[in-house]
Motif scaffolding. Structure first.
Motif, mmCIF file in Angstrom:
data_model
loop_
_atom_site.group_PDB
_atom_site.id
_atom_site.type_symbol
_atom_site.label_atom_id
_atom_site.label_comp_id
_atom_site.label_asym_id
_atom_site.label_seq_id
_atom_site.Cartn_x
_atom_site.Cartn_y
_atom_site.Cartn_z
ATOM 1 N N UNK A 296 0.835 -1.203 0.000
ATOM 2 C CA UNK A 296 0.000 0.000 0.000
ATOM 3 C C UNK A 296 0.868 1.250 0.000
ATOM 4 N N UNK A 297 1.892 1.287 0.857
ATOM 5 C CA UNK A 297 2.721 2.485 0.938
ATOM 6 C C UNK A 297 3.522 2.702 -0.342
ATOM 7 N N UNK A 298 3.924 1.594 -0.988
ATOM 8 C CA UNK A 298 4.617 1.754 -2.274
ATOM 9 C C UNK A 298 3.669 2.379 -3.299
ATOM 10 N N UNK A 299 2.414 1.960 -3.306
ATOM 11 C CA UNK A 299 1.434 2.553 -4.219
ATOM 12 C C UNK A 299 1.259 4.040 -3.946
ATOM 13 N N UNK A 300 1.417 4.449 -2.693
ATOM 14 C CA UNK A 300 1.242 5.851 -2.309
ATOM 15 C C UNK A 300 2.521 6.670 -2.472
ATOM 16 N N UNK A 301 3.570 6.063 -3.041
ATOM 17 C CA UNK A 301 4.770 6.815 -3.377
ATOM 18 C C UNK A 301 5.949 6.626 -2.448
ATOM 19 N N UNK A 302 5.833 5.758 -1.435
ATOM 20 C CA UNK A 302 6.948 5.534 -0.521
ATOM 21 C C UNK A 302 7.900 4.502 -1.119
#
Length: 347
Positions: free
Chosen positions: A151-157
């Motif tokens: 999820x955080x990778x999808x949000x740009x992290x």
């Protein structure tokens, strides 16, 4: 991959865009947020005294002049279903963050009975949008679990092996000290000094000809083909995780007693900052009808495939194929394997 084993509660109302009803937190939400952190984030729940202390600390910081911002979703019974808390702090400016403001995503929690509804995504997305658009924060940081990492990778992290978390717990010993006695730390402090690891449990299936079955991931390009299984929930034992994940990912119910095929260990690396410990159990041989009847969770996998072991090699990273080979050999010989090099690579 991580969800509660209890039946989900009735769905909450959503707005016209089918989004969960997210609202900004107020000082009155301080205690519920602290309790969500205690019960669903920390490895050891807080005492009532610590809950009171943290509530007194957080409440004034949730005011407009404070440095905390949070967004929550309420459950139908008025309790808190999910929350995301961010703490803003100043840093020296740089071209990438000219305002000199950073924010740490400090708490993200969903009540177990309210999981798998997109609540975590909703509160985190709203928090990040607010911090960036209203507070002008351009530097973000967080600590993510294996479950939450996609999820955080999808949000740009993005993860970085260069980042390090250290905690200084006591003053260094004096240079002229000739003898010393052991210093016993409180459990909460000692816990910060020991190895941090995430745990998973999997089930190894083959068809009636002994060909391994694997699932194709929709969220992990680094590990495209995976055994049935996932991350352990709080309070679960490995076999309980394997049974739950198998049901959620395939619709199959595995029966005991559990037979351990392999124990897996991986060092941290570029893909994930913690060590990983896992157990792989034997799920037995599936009939053609059972394989055809597999029901996948489209949020996690889009294909179940059976292939001879050697044909999996071209479809997987080398360390994933080595792990699969060790598990297959354990099934063949009846001797459990120890696979200690399933590291989070730096390639």
């Amino acid at each position: 991959m991580n969800s509660d084993t209890e039946p989900a509660a009735a769905a909450e109302p959503q707005d016209a865009a089918a989004r969960p009803p997210v609202r900004a937190a107020t000082p009155a939400d301080a205690e519920p947020i602290v309790r969500m952190r205690s019960e669903h984030v920390l490895s050891r729940p807080l005492s009532e005294e610590w809950i009171r202390q943290c509530t007194d600390e957080l409440a004034p910081r949730l005011t407009p002049v404070g440095d905390a911002r949070a967004f929550v979703i309420d459950a139908p019974d008025g309790t808190m279903a999910a929350c995301a808390l961010g703490l803003i702090h100043p840093v020296l400016p740089a071209p990438a963050y000219p305002r000199g403001l950073a924010a740490r995503v400090h708490v993200v929690a969903t009540h177990p009975q309210m999981r798998r509804r997109g609540y975590a995504r909703a509160v985190v997305s709203t928090l990040l949008d607010h911090l960036a658009g209203v507070e002008h924060v351009t530097l973000f940081e967080l600590h993510a679990s294996v479950e939450a990492a996609p999820l955080y990778r999808e949000l740009g992290f993005a993860g970085s092996p260069a980042l390090m978390r250290m905690t200084r717990l006591q003053e260094p010993a004096a240079a002229n000290t000739t003898e010393s006695s052991p210093t016993w730390l409180p459990p909460e402090q000692y816990a910060e000094t020991v190895l941090k690891a995430t745990a998973f449990a999997c089930v190894y299936f083959t068809d009636e000809d002994g060909r391994p079955l694997q699932l194709h991931s929709v969220y992990s390009p680094a590990h495209p083909w995976q055994l049935v299984g996932g991350t352990m929930d709080k309070g679960e034992r490995p076999w309980e995780t394997a049974v739950r994940e198998c049901q959620e990912e395939t619709g199959l119910t595995v029966s005991g007693p559990p037979r351990l095929l392999a124990t897996v260990y991986g060092l941290p690396g570029a893909e994930w900052p913690y060590s990983t410990i896992g157990m792989v159990f034997d799920g037995g041989r599936l009939t053609t009808a059972q394989i055809r009847g597999i029901t996948l969770n489209p949020q996690e996998h889009d294909e179940a495939r059976v292939l001879p072991l050697e044909r999996w090699k071209a479809l997987m990273p080398a360390r994933d194929f080595a792990r699969l080979s060790a598990v297959a050999e354990a099934r063949r010989t009846g001797e459990a394997a120890y696979f200690g090099t399933w590291d989070w690579g730096n390639e």
